[in-house]
Design an enzyme around this catalytic site. Structure first.
Site, short mmCIF file in Angstrom:
data_model
loop_
_atom_site.label_atom_id
_atom_site.label_comp_id
_atom_site.label_asym_id
_atom_site.label_seq_id
_atom_site.Cartn_x
_atom_site.Cartn_y
_atom_site.Cartn_z
N GLY A 16 9.10 5.65 5.81
CA GLY A 16 8.21 6.54 5.06
C GLY A 16 8.93 7.64 4.32
O GLY A 16 8.31 8.58 3.82
N GLY A 27 3.09 3.26 1.38
CA GLY A 27 3.84 3.22 2.65
C GLY A 27 4.71 4.44 2.87
O GLY A 27 5.19 4.67 3.99
N ARG A 28 4.94 5.21 1.81
CA ARG A 28 5.72 6.45 1.98
C ARG A 28 5.23 7.54 1.05
O ARG A 28 5.97 8.44 0.68
CB ARG A 28 7.20 6.18 1.77
N LYS A 57 6.11 11.01 -2.74
CA LYS A 57 7.01 9.92 -2.36
C LYS A 57 7.92 10.49 -1.27
O LYS A 57 8.54 11.54 -1.48
CB LYS A 57 7.83 9.48 -3.58
N ASP A 99 7.15 5.31 -10.61
CA ASP A 99 7.84 4.70 -9.47
C ASP A 99 9.24 4.21 -9.86
O ASP A 99 9.46 3.02 -10.05
CB ASP A 99 7.00 3.57 -8.87
N GLY A 145 0.88 -1.17 0.00
CA GLY A 145 0.00 0.00 0.00
C GLY A 145 0.91 1.21 0.00
O GLY A 145 2.14 1.07 0.02
N ASP A 184 2.09 -3.89 -8.45
CA ASP A 184 1.73 -2.67 -7.72
C ASP A 184 2.43 -1.45 -8.32
O ASP A 184 2.16 -0.32 -7.91
CB ASP A 184 2.10 -2.79 -6.24
N ASN A 185 3.31 -1.68 -9.28
CA ASN A 185 3.98 -0.56 -9.95
C ASN A 185 3.46 -0.35 -11.36
O ASN A 185 4.06 0.38 -12.14
CB ASN A 185 5.49 -0.79 -10.00
P1 AMP Z 1 8.38 0.04 -4.14
O1 AMP Z 1 9.34 -1.08 -4.23
O2 AMP Z 1 8.97 1.41 -3.99
O3 AMP Z 1 7.36 0.01 -5.23
O4 AMP Z 1 7.60 -0.18 -2.74
C1 AMP Z 1 6.97 -1.37 -2.36
C2 AMP Z 1 6.21 -1.14 -1.07
O5 AMP Z 1 7.12 -0.79 -0.02
C3 AMP Z 1 5.19 -0.04 -1.11
O6 AMP Z 1 4.13 -0.41 -0.27
C4 AMP Z 1 5.97 1.14 -0.57
O7 AMP Z 1 5.11 2.14 -0.07
C5 AMP Z 1 6.77 0.47 0.53
N1 AMP Z 1 7.99 1.21 0.88
C6 AMP Z 1 9.13 1.32 0.16
N2 AMP Z 1 10.04 2.06 0.81
C7 AMP Z 1 9.48 2.45 1.99
C8 AMP Z 1 9.91 3.23 3.11
N3 AMP Z 1 11.12 3.79 3.16
N4 AMP Z 1 9.04 3.41 4.12
C9 AMP Z 1 7.82 2.86 4.10
N5 AMP Z 1 7.36 2.11 3.08
C10 AMP Z 1 8.17 1.90 2.05
MG MG Z 2 5.95 1.10 -5.81
#
Ligand code: AMP
Ligand code: MG
Length: 448
Positions: free
Chosen positions: A119, A85-86, A106, A255, A83, A245-246
């Site tokens: 986050g 997350g940041r 982001k 992303d 979801g 999710d991307n």
């Molecule tokens: P991503 O690989 O950037 O597409 O992220 C995959 C998942 O990890 C998503 O739910 C992001 O929101 C979460 N996420 C990635 N980096 C962080 C972070 N530094 N803090 C919190 N959530 C993160």
């Molecule tokens: Mg992502």
């Protein structure tokens, strides 16, 4: 102005969240070209920071930011714990043509979906996203835009950067932020009514359609993503993390984490250091994106005729081939001659690039308009013989009077990304970044 459309589905798709309170907010990049599309170009820097660093709501817009709920397959493993997350959706604004555009963040702080994460976004991650989005836009890829980057004065710890490292908050602009993973979550939770509502919402908001037929949604997503995959190949781009999710249902690329531009045409070239199996390698991106779209159809199968969904999925390879031809010919700057002949030209280009290992950007630059400009030596290589025979039949589609064509090709390989980052890290010198953005936009103008 009409209310932000996300409010129609926010009750099951999003959670209100609060932005982090950052110790500092230093404006590093504002994209006035993107801002002018939604009427925000006249904001003072102070107001810009208030909205895109402190997240004071825009007038008549979302009263509080919304973290979107989604699941997704990450490297083919289903993950129900993700979801926003940041990041969050901050605002939705209409452009001059009446199209809704999202401003999403982001690095804006923790949310219910942060799990063990802080986050936050690293400043280097933000700089890399500026470079990726500017370059992709110039190369004609349907991409999110980097709207704003504000340094936030915190020290972050990351395994893939020398730490502590600097922090930032970024805002991206894109047509939508509804990912395949948003549909997967609703299917996983067996929320059929909500799945129907999200299908309606996506068709209406992104495709201007009054239909609520999931088959039609899959048709749009197949067409858009086949084109996206093809445009990555013509751009020489490796996204790196093509998880479901991307992948946005609008097929806008977004992303950008461990992305790279492939220096030479190597189908096995990978971007992410953690992609040990090469799942998202340069030459496997179409397969990866198609696999994600199959997950969308799978999520919608309880609402639609399965044979009709499969028929839409089956169109991906053909649409991909058509788009591949269109994108390669566009980048080369020649007029099409018919699909069969054009497909053979693209195959000849790939064969030549693989066989010679000539840098992709040099090839497209030297052969712009279909006639070799400059030094013949590299192209005397036997790998070019089929290409040279074929290209002789093509007519130029683009005037080459833009000053860009008198210089050197603009590329974006990892050494240069690091060389742009170093002066920022060492002495807070941002001039190389701003000069590069200008040069990329110059290339974009030449390719118009
Ligand atoms: P991503 O690989 O950037 O597409 O992220 C995959 C998942 O990890 C998503 O739910 C992001 O929101 C979460 N996420 C990635 N980096 C962080 C972070 N530094 N803090 C919190 N959530 C993160
Ligand atoms: Mg992502």
């Amino acid at each position: 102005m009409s209310p932000p459309p996300i409010l129609e589905v926010a009750d099951f798709l999003a959670d209100p969240v609060v932005a982090a309170d950052f110790p500092r907010t230093i404006l590093r990049f504002r994209n006035d070209s993107a801002a002018s599309e939604i009427g925000l170009q006249d904001l003072s820097d102070e107001d810009w920071i208030r909205h895109f660093g402190r997240f004071k709501p825009l007038p008549d817009n979302l009263p509080e930011p919304l973290a979107l709920r989604y699941h997704g397959h990450q490297f083919r493993v289903y993950n129900p714990d993700i979801g926003d997350g940041r990041g969050f959706l901050f605002a939705q604004l209409k452009d001059q043509s009446g199209r809704w555009l999202d401003l999403g963040t982001k690095g804006s702080g923790q949310t219910p979906y942060s799990r063990f994460g802080d986050g936050r976004l690293t400043l280097k991650g933000g700089v890399r996203e500026i470079l990726a989005t500017e370059m992709l836009q110039a190369l004609g890829v349907n991409t999110s835009r980097t709207f704003s980057l504000i340094e936030t004065g915190e020290e972050l710890h990351r395994g893939d950067e020398p730490s502590p490292t600097r922090s930032a908050v970024m805002v991206r602009m894109s047509h939508g932020h509804i990912r395949i993973g948003c549909f997967q979550r609703l299917a996983y939770l067996k929320l059929d009514d909500e799945l129907k509502r999200l299908t309606d919402y996506a068709l209406r908001t992104y495709f201007g359609s009054a239909s609520s037929d999931p088959v039609e949604l899959v048709r749009h997503v197949v067409a858009g993503t086949a084109r996206l995959a093809a445009s990555y190949m013509a751009a020489g781009f490796v996204h790196g993390v093509l998880n479901s999710d991307n992948i946005n249902v609008t097929a806008e690329s977004f992303d950008y984490g461990p992305w790279r531009f492939a220096p030479v045409f190597d189908p096995n070239f990978t971007a992410a250091y953690f992609d040990h199996a090469g799942l998202y390698a340069f030459g496997r991106q179409a397969e990866a994106i198609q696999w994600d779209v199959v997950q969308l159809a799978g999520a919608l199968r309880t609402l639609a005729d399965v044979d009709a969904l499969i028929a839409e999925l089956d169109r991906f390879p053909e649409l991909y081939r058509q788009a591949l031809v269109e994108r390669f010919l566009w980048r080369l700057g020649v007029h099409p001659r018919g699909l069969d002949e054009d497909i053979r030209l693209v195959a000849a280009i790939e064969q030549a690039l693989i066989g010679s290992q000539i840098p992709i950007d040099h090839f497209f630059f030297d052969w712009a308009g279909g006639n070799l400009r400059g030094d013949d030596t590299p192209y005397a290589h036997e790998a070019f013989s089929d290409f040279r025979t074929r290209i002789a039949h093509y007519r130029p589609a683009r005037a080459l009077d833009h000053p860009y064509w008198a210089g050197d090709p603009c590329s974006m390989h990892i050494e240069e990304v690091e060389a742009i980052w170093s002066p920022i890290a060492e002495r807070d010198d941002w001039s190389a970044l701003y000069a590069k953005v200008e040069r990329i936009r110059n290339m974009g103008a030449a390719l118009q």
